[in-house]
Write a protein that holds these residues in place. Structure first.
Motif, short mmCIF file in Angstrom:
data_model
loop_
_atom_site.label_atom_id
_atom_site.label_comp_id
_atom_site.label_asym_id
_atom_site.label_seq_id
_atom_site.Cartn_x
_atom_site.Cartn_y
_atom_site.Cartn_z
N THR A 1 -2.68 29.34 -15.71
CA THR A 1 -3.87 29.05 -16.53
C THR A 1 -5.03 29.94 -16.09
N SER B 1 -5.50 17.53 -12.92
CA SER B 1 -6.13 18.25 -14.03
C SER B 1 -7.21 17.36 -14.63
N GLU C 1 -0.14 22.53 -19.52
CA GLU C 1 -0.92 21.72 -18.58
C GLU C 1 -1.20 20.35 -19.16
N SER D 1 -0.03 16.96 -17.58
CA SER D 1 -1.10 16.02 -17.24
C SER D 1 -0.80 14.64 -17.79
N THR E 1 -0.67 28.09 -21.97
CA THR E 1 -0.83 27.46 -20.65
C THR E 1 -1.58 26.14 -20.76
N LEU F 1 2.20 20.93 -12.00
CA LEU F 1 0.81 21.04 -12.47
C LEU F 1 0.04 22.04 -11.62
N ILE G 1 1.21 25.50 -12.80
CA ILE G 1 0.68 25.95 -14.10
C ILE G 1 -0.79 26.31 -13.99
N ARG G 2 -1.49 25.74 -12.99
CA ARG G 2 -2.90 26.10 -12.82
C ARG G 2 -3.04 27.59 -12.46
N GLU H 1 -9.88 27.74 -14.46
CA GLU H 1 -8.67 27.52 -15.25
C GLU H 1 -8.95 27.13 -16.69
#
Length: 987
Positions: free
Chosen positions: A428, A198, A451, A455, A447, A421, A424-425, A64
């Motif tokens: 990413t 993250s 993140e 985070s 992205t 989160l 979005i990974r 990522e």
């Protein structure tokens, strides 16, 4: 590959410096690659290498995240993201024992078999890998490293008793959160580290722990993979975990990998269990301490030589069996599962018709399922991405923007932020793939920014929920044994090290109510330690404060301003109460003694000032004999005693003995013996408190509002409370004793036998209506008979007096009704009645003691205000009425006739009728009209029992078998002596 390349297996337990050794070896070469098991660990190593060589030559590549400078020399990667075929000088793979992991083992095995550096290759891991490495890697060299510190088993320990710098390991998100919440309540908080975080969130949490802001860490088994933390003790909250398919117990080597995080460098560490985890088997605990584990014999493997001709060909190559006995085919992983699902979709199968499209399909299937919703949901998302890539070459910007925009929100709780989160990974990871988006740099940054925002929001939420900075700061300062600085503002609010902890109320610390039960002890300990100097300063100020700043409550509390600083307690003498100070023990005995002395001085002076007449009476040495004994009774009863209670003693006092008592202000009333000065509001309030203390009451009766002549009879009040309040119960109300004596003076002028009506003055001094007065009189022992009569109205005729003056001819009852009271209802008249001579009171008391009404020798004749009351027919025709108009009926009025209710034989409850003369046998005068009764109830003096005629009672004779009472000599100094002598002569 160069012929001089060497392969070295660096094996040993945790805390042997293997990763540090690999970094040093890599930096000794011009180029190098290190593969690490976790994204978090990769970020940690990346930061270390950047600190040594600078960011311009160091790359970070994970699924990522991708930071690749143009002049990259050193690559820090996750094992899955390690570049192939680069021809680097140095290559290392950390935690090589993960070759046996069911989920990811085949990736590590592939690196073990195929990844090499041109000059040096290092495989770092546990000693259990020695056998498989020997079998699979020819010409390998061995390097063993010993642990730099000792690791010991500490057994079981409660979370609430966990020592600082401890890490507690859980194997589910729910378990981690529950432990962190408990630590927040008991220890001030904890940092949270999980593999799903993250790097930004994880680094912020770790920094919070490393800096000492919190002393506890709650983590998943992610900390076992090389994360270097300052941990002294590792505690397992469970000995089993869910491996993706089932719950299984942790193997000893897995436990050792995690327990080895304790004791970094030369510092020894320990491990144990907590919570619901059972104690470790002694053999397992010893194996962890000795680093002796069962060697690995099988490694997971999957074919790397994939064939992309068709989907079926690809799946067959993935399922190819290994060709070595040490290797076993890995179980079906998520990417292969996704490939099987998409192969069943007709559109996907049709699109994947050539080598390039099949390879693209495989790359899409390898997108990790970060969301973890369901396999079908993940497969559906991969299908959409593949279709876009196959059809347009890239993922459409508007579609990708919508997916990201839905996630770009920082509101919600920890769970909501964690899910976003995870989502979005996925994007990413997609944005990192070369050629999948139209603008690689833009979507990478986009992205990454989302993140980072999520985070930061997650870190803030974790900190807010699981860290109580106030308790954490106080615990840390207490542990360091440093001086704690407290500040107290004018409102008494206490802050310690800048954190609000409660209020200082008087000399007691009241903790902030927002603190949990488990935090209470910690906060109070720290706050009281910091407040020690403030207690001394406040005690000095209190000791020098004037009495006007101190007061007592009606429940015996002692107040300094609006703050309770103590309470009164009973002493050996009712007029000498003691005090109990409200001071926290930590303030010290000096402060406690100083506060007690000041409170004792205050109450002693208050008693001396308000009870001065009573104290003077008790100290008068001139009083002797019966007078001294009577004075003692007055002091014992706080200056107010019902006459019936001391009737015999009063009779025994002659005029010579009463004289000195009168000089002290004692008034011998018909109903009560009292000191008038002690009936004022302030002495009354204190008298009730002192009396309640002497009686040992839990709930003290309150003093009536000042100025009221009568009050409602208190319900549930202890016996004697009305007297101590300066009142006497009479029916449903209680009348103030000095006003009762004034009323008694008026009643003596009335004919209690023949009956009388209330006068205006009687209503005025009591502040009552006629109905209320009737109830009061019944409470005093009178019978109240209600009747109705024609109301006599005022006429225009005038009467000329002897002096030539004219007054309106107003009937008696109308005059009583029209009189304006001299005081407002319920309030004290301004003037007090003069004391009645004791000689007369003694005569009246003698009658009263036998239940006879206090009447004068001759009944008072009712004044005749008119010789003729006009009949209705004689009245003039009202103005405006015709002469022959119908005349309205007469207007009626109510009135009460009061007669003494002769007590029944045997008496009754004195409290119900107001003492001896009140309410004795409200048998409502049985035989009263007959003019006779039995025993002591026989009538004395003139009788009013006969029928009334002309408004005047008929008299009767008095018969008595009792010998005549010996008359007392008349005091020649008495101002009424002449009048009394005349009365005797007329008898």
């Amino acid at each position: 590959m160069a012929q001089d390349s060497r392969v070295v297996a660096v094996l040993g337990p945790t805390n042997t410096g293997k990763t540090t050794y690999a970094i040093e070896r890599m930096l000794a070469y011009r180029t190098g690659v290190i593969g690490l098991p976790l994204r978090l660990l990769a970020r940690e190593v990346y930061d270390r290498v950047v600190a040594l060589r600078g960011p311009s030559v160091v790359a970070l590549v994970t699924g990522e995240e991708r930071i690749v400078p143009p002049r990259t020399q050193y690559w820090i990667c996750t094992v899955e993201a390690m570049p192939e075929g680069m021809g680097c000088d140095f290559l290392a793979v950390d935690e090589i024992q993960l070759c046996a992991d069911p989920e990811r083992g085949h990736v590590f095995t592939d690196r073990l078999l195929r990844a090499r550096g041109q000059h040096e290759t290092l495989f770092l891991g546990a000693a259990t890998m020695r056998g498989p490495i020997s079998a699979l890697v020819p010409h390998v060299q061995w390097m063993s490293r010993e642990r730099m510190s000792d690791l010991t088993y500490a057994g079981e320990k409660k979370i609430s008793r966990m020592r600082p710098r401890s890490a507690i390991v859980g194997f589910s998100v729910e378990n981690v959160y529950a432990i962190a919440e408990l630590l927040r309540r008991t220890k001030g908080g904890a940092a949270v580290v999980m593999g799903a975080l993250s790097p930004r969130t994880r680094n912020a949490q770790v920094e919070m722990y490393q800096s000492g802001e919190v002393d506890y860490l709650v983590a998943t088994d992610a900390i076992g993979m090389g994360l270097n933390l300052d941990v002294d003790h590792v505690a397992f909250s469970s000995l089993s975990k869910f491996d993706g398919r089932r719950m299984r117990p942790l193997a000893p080597n897995e436990l050792a990998q995690i327990a080895g995080r304790a004791g970094r460098g030369q510092k020894n560490g320990s491990f144990g269990v907590t919570g619901d985890a059972p104690p470790l088997d002694p053999g397992v605990a010893q194996a962890i301490m000795d680093h002796r584990f069962t060697p690995l014999t099988k490694l997971n493997w999957r074919n790397h030589a994939l064939k992309f001709a068709t989907i079926d060909t690809l799946m067959r190559s993935l399922e190819a069996p290994p060709d070595h006995e040490v290797l076993v085919r890995a179980r079906e992983s998520d990417d292969l599962k996704t490939l099987r699902s998409l192969a069943q979709v007709d559109e996907v199968f049709a699109r994947a018709s050539d080598t390039a499209s099949v390879k693209l399909l495989w790359d899409v299937c390898r997108i990790p399922d970060f969301r973890g919703i369901s396999h079908q949901e993940h497969a559906s998302q991969c299908e959409t991405i593949f279709n876009y890539l196959h059809q347009g070459g890239v993922i459409p910007d508007d579609w990708l923007s919508r997916q990201i925009r839905r996630i770009d929100r920082t509101d919600g709780d920890i769970d909501a932020l964690s899910k976003r989160l995870a989502f979005i990974r996925t994007w990413t990871y997609v944005a990192q793939r070369q050629g999948w988006t139209s603008d690689l740099s833009h979507w990478r940054d986009e992205t990454r920014h989302v993140e980072d925002r999520l985070s930061d929001a997650l870190h803030s939420a974790l900190t807010k929920r699981f860290v109580d900075r106030r308790t954490s700061v106080l615990l840390r300062r207490l542990g360091q044994k440093e001086a704690i600085v407290a500040d107290v503002n004018d409102a008494g609010e206490v802050t310690v090290e800048g954190e609000f902890v409660g209020k200082l109320e008087g000399f007691r610390f009241t903790q902030d109510k927002g603190a949990g039960a488990a935090e209470t002890k910690t906060i109070k300990t720290a706050a009281l330690q910091a407040l020690a100097p403030h207690f001394h300063l406040r005690a000095d100020r209190f000791y020098n404060a004037p009495d006007t700043e101190i007061d007592y409550t009606e429940q015996g509390g002692l107040m300094w301003g609006s703050t309770a600083v103590g309470k009164l307690v009973a002493g050996s003498d009712p007029l000498k109460p003691q005090v109990e100070a409200f001071v926290d023990d930590v303030a010290g005995q000096d402060v406690i003694d100083k506060v007690k002395r000041r409170l004792q001085h205050f109450i002693d002076r208050k008693v001396a000032a308000l009870f001065e007449p009573l104290l003077n009476l008790s100290k008068d040495e001139a009083l002797t004999g019966l007078a001294r004994g009577f004075a003692f009774q007055m002091v014992e009863n706080f200056g107010v005693v019902p006459r019936g209670k001391v009737a015999d003693d009063v009779k025994s006092l002659d005029q010579e003995a009463r004289g000195p008592l009168r000089k002290h202000g004692i008034r011998f009333g018909q109903f009560t013996i009292f000191l008038p000065l002690l009936l004022k509001p302030a002495p009354t309030r204190l008298r009730l408190v002192l009396w309640s203390l002497s009686k040992g009451l839990d709930d003290f009766p309150e003093a009536p509002p000042p100025g009221l002549v009568t009050i409602p009879a208190p319900l549930g009040a202890p016996e004697g409370a009305d007297t101590m309040a300066g009142y006497r119960l009479a029916g449903t109300r209680a009348i103030r004793i000095d006003m009762l004596e004034r009323l008694a003076d008026m009643l003596r002028a009335e004919d209690s036998r023949g009956g009388f009506e209330a006068k205006a003055d009687m209503l005025s001094i009591t502040g009552m209506t006629l109905e209320q007065f009737a109830d009061l009189m019944q409470g005093l022992g009178y019978k109240a008979e209600m009747g109705e009569r024609e109301k006599v109205k005022a006429v225009d005729a005038v009467v000329t007096t002897d002096a030539g003056q004219t007054v309106a001819d107003v009937p008696v009852m109308d005059a009583a009704e029209d009189v304006v009271p001299t005081a407002a209802v319920g309030t004290e008249p301004e003037a007090a009645a003069a004391d009645t001579p004791d000689d007369i009171l003694d005569e009246v008391a003698a009658i009263d003691d036998e239940g006879i009404a206090p009447i004068a020798e001759e009944p008072v004749e009712a004044a005749e205000v008119s010789d003729h009351i006009p009949e209705a027919s004689e009245t003039e025709v009202p103005v405006g009425k015709a002469a022959d108009a119908e005349v309205a009926g007469p207007e009626l009025e109510s009135f009460y006739t009061f007669t003494w209710a002769r007590p029944a034989r045997g008496g009754g409850n004195a409290r119900q009728g107001g003492g001896r003369a009140a309410g004795k046998g409200q048998g409502q005068g049985q035989g009263q009209n007959e003019g006779r009764s039995e025993g002591r109830g026989k009538p004395r003096g003139k009788q009013g029992g006969g029928p009334r005629k002309g408004g005047k009672p008929q008299g009767g004779q008095n018969f008595s078998a009792r010998p005549p009472k010996q008359e007392k000599p008349i005091d020649p100094d008495n101002p009424f002596a002449a009048a009394l002598m005349g009365l005797k002569d007329n008898k």
